[in-house]
Design an enzyme around this catalytic site. Structure first.
Site, PDB file in Angstrom:
ATOM      1  N   ASN A   1     -31.286  29.867  14.308  1.00 28.88           N
ATOM      2  CA  ASN A   1     -30.110  30.564  13.586  1.00 28.88           C
ATOM      3  C   ASN A   1     -30.311  31.816  13.560  1.00 28.88           C
ATOM      4  O   ASN A   1     -29.472  32.523  13.843  1.00 28.88           O
ATOM      5  CB  ASN A   1     -29.524  29.823  12.795  1.00 28.88           C
ATOM      6  CG  ASN A   1     -28.219  30.385  12.005  1.00 28.88           C
ATOM      7  OD1 ASN A   1     -27.238  30.328  12.864  1.00 28.88           O
ATOM      8  ND2 ASN A   1     -28.123  31.158  10.675  1.00 28.88           N
TER       9      ASN A   1
ATOM     10  N   TRP B   1     -20.058  33.808  15.885  1.00 33.32           N
ATOM     11  CA  TRP B   1     -19.805  35.073  16.884  1.00 33.32           C
ATOM     12  C   TRP B   1     -18.978  35.813  16.173  1.00 33.32           C
ATOM     13  O   TRP B   1     -19.332  37.312  15.943  1.00 33.32           O
ATOM     14  CB  TRP B   1     -19.362  34.667  18.064  1.00 33.32           C
ATOM     15  CG  TRP B   1     -20.623  34.384  18.969  1.00 33.32           C
ATOM     16  CD1 TRP B   1     -21.322  33.091  19.529  1.00 33.32           C
ATOM     17  CD2 TRP B   1     -21.332  35.251  19.802  1.00 33.32           C
ATOM     18  NE1 TRP B   1     -22.297  33.386  20.351  1.00 33.32           N
ATOM     19  CE2 TRP B   1     -22.328  34.553  20.532  1.00 33.32           C
ATOM     20  CE3 TRP B   1     -21.429  36.612  20.102  1.00 33.32           C
ATOM     21  CZ2 TRP B   1     -23.390  35.156  21.277  1.00 33.32           C
ATOM     22  CZ3 TRP B   1     -22.328  37.272  20.982  1.00 33.32           C
ATOM     23  CH2 TRP B   1     -23.401  36.556  21.484  1.00 33.32           C
TER      24      TRP B   1
ATOM     25  N   GLU C   1     -24.912  26.171   3.542  1.00 31.67           N
ATOM     26  CA  GLU C   1     -24.716  26.233   4.846  1.00 31.67           C
ATOM     27  C   GLU C   1     -23.896  25.190   5.515  1.00 31.67           C
ATOM     28  O   GLU C   1     -23.022  25.254   6.291  1.00 31.67           O
ATOM     29  CB  GLU C   1     -26.226  25.916   5.557  1.00 31.67           C
ATOM     30  CG  GLU C   1     -26.887  27.151   5.458  1.00 31.67           C
ATOM     31  CD  GLU C   1     -26.447  28.178   6.166  1.00 31.67           C
ATOM     32  OE1 GLU C   1     -25.953  28.497   7.202  1.00 31.67           O
ATOM     33  OE2 GLU C   1     -26.470  29.464   5.354  1.00 31.67           O
TER      34      GLU C   1
ATOM     35  N   TRP D   1     -17.628  39.881  22.426  1.00 27.33           N
ATOM     36  CA  TRP D   1     -18.091  38.525  21.862  1.00 27.33           C
ATOM     37  C   TRP D   1     -17.863  37.488  22.347  1.00 27.33           C
ATOM     38  O   TRP D   1     -18.751  36.365  22.600  1.00 27.33           O
ATOM     39  CB  TRP D   1     -17.851  38.696  20.290  1.00 27.33           C
ATOM     40  CG  TRP D   1     -16.217  38.394  20.048  1.00 27.33           C
ATOM     41  CD1 TRP D   1     -15.376  39.696  19.715  1.00 27.33           C
ATOM     42  CD2 TRP D   1     -15.717  37.135  20.010  1.00 27.33           C
ATOM     43  NE1 TRP D   1     -14.292  38.958  19.660  1.00 27.33           N
ATOM     44  CE2 TRP D   1     -14.417  37.701  19.839  1.00 27.33           C
ATOM     45  CE3 TRP D   1     -16.067  35.912  19.911  1.00 27.33           C
ATOM     46  CZ2 TRP D   1     -13.187  36.632  19.746  1.00 27.33           C
ATOM     47  CZ3 TRP D   1     -14.876  34.818  20.037  1.00 27.33           C
ATOM     48  CH2 TRP D   1     -13.491  35.224  19.945  1.00 27.33           C
TER      49      TRP D   1
ATOM     50  N   TRP E   1     -20.539  26.527   4.787  1.00 28.38           N
ATOM     51  CA  TRP E   1     -20.037  27.346   5.715  1.00 28.38           C
ATOM     52  C   TRP E   1     -19.478  26.503   7.061  1.00 28.38           C
ATOM     53  O   TRP E   1     -18.513  26.925   7.811  1.00 28.38           O
ATOM     54  CB  TRP E   1     -21.193  28.030   6.523  1.00 28.38           C
ATOM     55  CG  TRP E   1     -21.339  29.336   5.660  1.00 28.38           C
ATOM     56  CD1 TRP E   1     -22.413  29.740   4.909  1.00 28.38           C
ATOM     57  CD2 TRP E   1     -20.633  30.707   5.834  1.00 28.38           C
ATOM     58  NE1 TRP E   1     -22.086  31.093   4.399  1.00 28.38           N
ATOM     59  CE2 TRP E   1     -21.381  31.556   4.975  1.00 28.38           C
ATOM     60  CE3 TRP E   1     -19.445  30.863   6.546  1.00 28.38           C
ATOM     61  CZ2 TRP E   1     -20.616  33.032   4.826  1.00 28.38           C
ATOM     62  CZ3 TRP E   1     -19.077  32.238   6.494  1.00 28.38           C
ATOM     63  CH2 TRP E   1     -19.505  33.301   5.760  1.00 28.38           C
TER      64      TRP E   1
END
Length: 461
Positions: free
Chosen positions: A332, A373, A266, A350, A269
């Site tokens: 999340n 998104w 994470e 979006w 990311w």
């Protein structure tokens, strides 16, 4: 006495601060400065709670500086004239700051470089976007490949954490404005500041090994809840990565190791999205994938209002949106559920959802919010397949099995039986019909994109 200005932006901390360390290494006197930029205050992306969190962190930073013999200098105005003024007042020779990647920040810094000796250093993420690149020196646009190179490069770098300086030089009588009189709500989930960030990281380090198992559960405290502290640099990526690596080494068994490795993923990311925005600033305002630019979004205003207000009729979606409006935060997993619903079930652009999140999230970050998104909408660099349409009922049942999360944010469902708590109540759209409509719309966009590429190729031939 050689003087440098430490221009604080998204690095509201003393520990492991690359800009502060560089300034201290090159000057005897370092003047900490924060500029309250009216352009940022007027931004449609601004969240009041996020701004209050930032200011609260700056108040704590000023206290920490004063304990060390220094203090924070605050100026209100555009950065170029304000920094030019304080540059003359202090007789400084240089200005040190941490690099940022948002399009606004990059444009602002380019303008300053023409007039001031601005020296920017990397500290926003563990590894600079310039360090994690393909063999041909181009940037990665797929996470899996980026992650492999990131891990290789990270293994070559020390994970030691620079401690906060015990003393700082007196800056004298340099005038300062007051910080804006805005404060976080008394019931805020996120007390601001570096001390709280380190406390939370320490607490999370004791349960990091269960992260993989619990992180998607809406009804449990399975995540770190550190994102607001990363957003304004109350916590450094260096310290977080160090904790992850230590937890991997200390793991006893595959389960514990998976928990630590999943949290490290994470963090990677986050670094990936920072890299993407750094190399592709246009992604801030348009779909990264070509076919995404050919989508015919519905943009129904009534549907958008129902989504924003948590009135879609789908409990998992509505609970997430109400959590956001009341707290400035959203789990999340709920972010993925609500974003998928807006873009796939309602076929709403979006970018409208991204802006709504930025207007409300305490941890609203241009890179992570945009990346998340676009991933969910199927328009991003490493996007989820366009045909993945989350079923909000099944998502609720899987990640909130007893309905505790839903009942917390939708009190009207408190008496609903567990077996039916996630069933839709007067939904604004049928999941089955919406899925069919979404698949058709995305496939048509792909066809238009292919046709456009053929026409472009014909023109070039």
């Amino acid at each position: 006495m050689k003087t440098a200005i430490w221009w604080i932006r998204r690095d509201v901390r003393l520990e492991h601060n690359a800009a502060l360390a560089a300034a201290l290494n090159n000057a005897e006197r370092v003047v900490p400065v924060f500029v309250v930029d009216p352009e940022l205050l007027a931004s449609p992306y601004l969240s009041r709670q996020r701004f209050a969190f930032l200011i609260g962190g700056l108040r704590e930073l000023d206290e920490s500086l004063r304990k060390r013999g220094s203090r924070l200098v605050v100026r209100h105005g555009r950065p170029l004239p304000e920094l030019s003024r304080i540059f003359r007042e202090t007789g400084a020779e240089s200005i040190y700051c941490e690099q940022d990647v948002s399009p606004y920040a990059q444009k602002r810094d380019r303008e300053l470089l023409n007039s001031l000796p601005l020296k920017s250093v990397w500290g926003l993420s563990y590894l600079s976007p310039l360090r994690v690149r393909k063999p041909d020196d181009s940037p990665y646009t797929k996470f899996s490949a980026y992650r492999r190179t990131w891990l290789r490069e990270a293994a070559r770098r020390s994970t030691s954490v620079f401690k906060a300086p015990s003393r700082l030089p007196d800056i004298g009588g340099i005038p300062s404005d007051r910080l804006p009189d805005v404060r976080a709500r008394d019931d805020s989930l996120f007390p601001p500041g570096e001390r709280e960030a380190k406390r939370r990281l320490s607490d999370f380090s004791r349960r990091i090994h269960s992260y993989a198992e619990l992180r998607n559960r809406l009804d449990l405290e399975g995540t770190s809840r550190l994102s607001p502290y990363f957003r304004f640099g109350n916590l450094s990526a260096q310290r977080a990565v160090s904790v992850a690596f230590d937890a991997i080494e200390d793991a006893s068994g595959k389960g514990e190791m998976k928990g630590a490795e999943t949290w490290l993923a994470e963090l990677i990311w986050r670094e990936f999205y920072i890299s993407v925005l750094s190399h592709f600033p246009e992604a801030r305002n348009r779909s990264f994938r070509g076919e995404g630019r050919f989508m015919h979004w519905r943009d129904d205003e009534d549907d958008f209002a129902a989504w924003c207000e948590g009135r879609t009729g789908y409990p998992a979606v509505d609970a997430g949106m109400r959590e956001l409006s009341r707290t400035g935060f959203m789990h999340n997993r709920a972010r993925m559920i609500t974003a998928s619903f807006l873009t796939k079930h309602l076929l709403i652009d979006w970018r409208r959802g991204e802006r709504w999140f930025m207007q409300h999230l305490i941890d609203g970050d241009p890179a992570a919010n945009n990346g998340g998104w676009q991933w969910t909408a199927g328009t991003g660099t490493d996007a989820a397949p366009y045909f993945r349409v989350f079923n909000p009922v099944l998502q609720g049942k899987r990640f909130d099995p007893d309905g505790r999360y839903v009942k917390r944010w939708l009190p009207e469902l408190r008496d609903r039986p567990r077996a039916s708590v996630h069933e839709p109540d007067r939904p604004i759209v049928s999941h089955t019909e919406a899925r069919v409509r979404a698949l058709r719309a995305f496939e048509e966009a792909r066809k238009r994109a292919r046709s456009s590429r053929r026409h472009e190729s014909d023109r070039n031939d």
